[in-house]
Design a protein around this motif. Structure first.
Motif, PDB file in Angstrom:
ATOM      1  N   ASP A  14     -71.472 -11.784  77.417  1.00 18.18           N
ATOM      2  CA  ASP A  14     -70.737 -11.843  78.686  1.00 18.18           C
ATOM      3  C   ASP A  14     -69.256 -12.192  78.540  1.00 18.18           C
ATOM      4  O   ASP A  14     -68.604 -12.535  79.530  1.00 18.18           O
ATOM      5  N   VAL A  15     -68.711 -12.145  77.339  1.00 15.76           N
ATOM      6  CA  VAL A  15     -67.293 -12.460  77.141  1.00 15.76           C
ATOM      7  C   VAL A  15     -66.465 -11.296  77.694  1.00 15.76           C
ATOM      8  O   VAL A  15     -66.763 -10.136  77.455  1.00 15.76           O
ATOM      9  N   GLU A  16     -65.430 -11.645  78.446  1.00 12.18           N
ATOM     10  CA  GLU A  16     -64.574 -10.630  79.056  1.00 12.18           C
ATOM     11  C   GLU A  16     -63.135 -10.803  78.587  1.00 12.18           C
ATOM     12  O   GLU A  16     -62.687 -11.918  78.345  1.00 12.18           O
TER      13      GLU A  16
ATOM     14  N   TRP B 275     -61.532  -8.309  83.333  1.00 10.93           N
ATOM     15  CA  TRP B 275     -61.485  -9.090  84.561  1.00 10.93           C
ATOM     16  C   TRP B 275     -60.604  -8.404  85.592  1.00 10.93           C
ATOM     17  O   TRP B 275     -60.958  -8.297  86.767  1.00 10.93           O
ATOM     18  N   GLU B 276     -59.447  -7.946  85.184  1.00 11.71           N
ATOM     19  CA  GLU B 276     -58.523  -7.312  86.128  1.00 11.71           C
ATOM     20  C   GLU B 276     -59.111  -6.040  86.725  1.00 11.71           C
ATOM     21  O   GLU B 276     -58.768  -5.657  87.839  1.00 11.71           O
ATOM     22  N   ALA B 277     -60.030  -5.402  86.003  1.00  2.00           N
ATOM     23  CA  ALA B 277     -60.678  -4.189  86.523  1.00  2.00           C
ATOM     24  C   ALA B 277     -61.557  -4.499  87.734  1.00  2.00           C
ATOM     25  O   ALA B 277     -61.846  -3.612  88.542  1.00  2.00           O
ATOM     26  N   THR B 278     -61.980  -5.760  87.885  1.00  2.00           N
ATOM     27  CA  THR B 278     -62.818  -6.130  89.033  1.00  2.00           C
ATOM     28  C   THR B 278     -61.989  -6.452  90.270  1.00  2.00           C
ATOM     29  O   THR B 278     -62.527  -6.590  91.359  1.00  2.00           O
ATOM     30  N   LEU B 279     -60.689  -6.598  90.112  1.00  2.00           N
ATOM     31  CA  LEU B 279     -59.822  -6.985  91.232  1.00  2.00           C
ATOM     32  C   LEU B 279     -59.461  -5.767  92.086  1.00  2.00           C
ATOM     33  O   LEU B 279     -59.288  -4.665  91.568  1.00  2.00           O
ATOM     34  N   PRO B 280     -59.309  -5.980  93.387  1.00  2.00           N
ATOM     35  CA  PRO B 280     -58.924  -4.872  94.267  1.00  2.00           C
ATOM     36  C   PRO B 280     -57.418  -4.581  94.139  1.00  2.00           C
ATOM     37  O   PRO B 280     -56.659  -5.381  93.590  1.00  2.00           O
TER      38      PRO B 280
ATOM     39  N   GLY C 140     -70.902 -12.577  93.769  1.00  2.00           N
ATOM     40  CA  GLY C 140     -71.958 -12.062  92.904  1.00  2.00           C
ATOM     41  C   GLY C 140     -71.739 -12.372  91.430  1.00  2.00           C
ATOM     42  O   GLY C 140     -72.652 -12.243  90.630  1.00  2.00           O
ATOM     43  N   TYR C 141     -70.511 -12.768  91.068  1.00  2.00           N
ATOM     44  CA  TYR C 141     -70.253 -13.109  89.675  1.00  2.00           C
ATOM     45  C   TYR C 141     -70.895 -14.462  89.389  1.00  2.00           C
ATOM     46  O   TYR C 141     -70.739 -15.410  90.145  1.00  2.00           O
ATOM     47  N   THR C 142     -71.661 -14.557  88.303  1.00  2.00           N
ATOM     48  CA  THR C 142     -72.319 -15.818  87.944  1.00  2.00           C
ATOM     49  C   THR C 142     -71.988 -16.180  86.500  1.00  2.00           C
ATOM     50  O   THR C 142     -71.593 -15.324  85.710  1.00  2.00           O
TER      51      THR C 142
ATOM     52  N   THR D 188     -67.837 -18.614  81.874  1.00  2.25           N
ATOM     53  CA  THR D 188     -67.347 -17.849  83.028  1.00  2.25           C
ATOM     54  C   THR D 188     -65.956 -17.339  82.691  1.00  2.25           C
ATOM     55  O   THR D 188     -65.243 -17.927  81.874  1.00  2.25           O
ATOM     56  N   ARG D 189     -65.576 -16.276  83.336  1.00  2.00           N
ATOM     57  CA  ARG D 189     -64.223 -15.737  83.135  1.00  2.00           C
ATOM     58  C   ARG D 189     -63.178 -16.751  83.586  1.00  2.00           C
ATOM     59  O   ARG D 189     -62.100 -16.832  83.029  1.00  2.00           O
TER      60      ARG D 189
END
Length: 194
Positions: free
Chosen positions: A136-138, A143-148, A167-169, A188-189
């Motif tokens: 689960d290492v990012e 991480w930025e790809a998940t941002l709008p 939903g991120y855990t 966690t990120r």
């Protein structure tokens, strides 16, 4: 009338006893549930350690008798020894035996040393062996790809960013243990970023 009162008294007593049995049964059920959950909570780490894949890179091994060998360290040879008897002397009493008198030697436990011959390291899996530090290492790109896409309106952007993280855990495979040695603190990120 007296018979009726007696029957009503028995009915009231029966209802009272029934209520007491129900309360007692409920209390016992609650206590049994608490005990079961406590035992489950304490045993869960042992169960995880026995069933999950390990990431420590070691095979579990404890040295047994087969891992050791007795090596002779005594410099003396085993011998029966020799004591001069009448066959070692001639008729005039002169020693004719070519053997020297000696006590002899039989190897005892003191003549041997136990040596480890096993090439495997001793290792017992612990909870730390179950941690997958790669899980689960990012990266920042992930991480930025998940941002709008940001609109420029601070209030809207904050709400949209927060909404995108629902939903991120934390990771259940990549974690560290708290000081109590039991509590998992998952990757966690946010923690990695911090």
């Amino acid at each position: 009338m007296s018979m009726k009162n007696t029957v009503l008294t028995y009915i009231d007593r029966f209802r009272h006893d029934r209520r007491q049995r129900l309360v007692l049964g409920s209390v016992l059920l609650i206590l049994a549930t608490i005990v079961s959950l406590t035992v489950y909570w304490q045993m869960r780490l042992s169960g995880i350690a026995m069933t999950n894949e390990t990431y420590c890179g070691y095979d579990e091994h404890i040295h047994t008798e087969e891992c050791y060998e007795s090596v002779l360290i005594c410099s003396l040879e085993e011998s029966e020894g020799h004591v001069h008897d009448e066959t070692c002397y001639d008729e005039e009493g002169n020693l004719i035996c070519e053997l020297e008198e000696s006590e002899g030697h039989t190897h005892s436990e003191d003549c041997y040393e136990t040596t480890l011959i096993c090439e495997l390291e001793e290792h017992v899996h612990t909870v730390e062996c179950l941690v997958d530090l790669e899980a689960d290492v990012e990266t920042a790109v992930d991480w930025e790809a998940t941002l709008p896409i940001l609109t420029g309106d601070l209030r809207t952007d904050i709400v949209n960013i927060a909404y995108s993280q629902i939903g991120y855990t934390e990771s259940t495979a990549n974690y560290t243990l708290a000081e109590d040695g039991i509590t998992h603190m998952g990757y966690t990120r946010y923690g990695a970023w911090y």
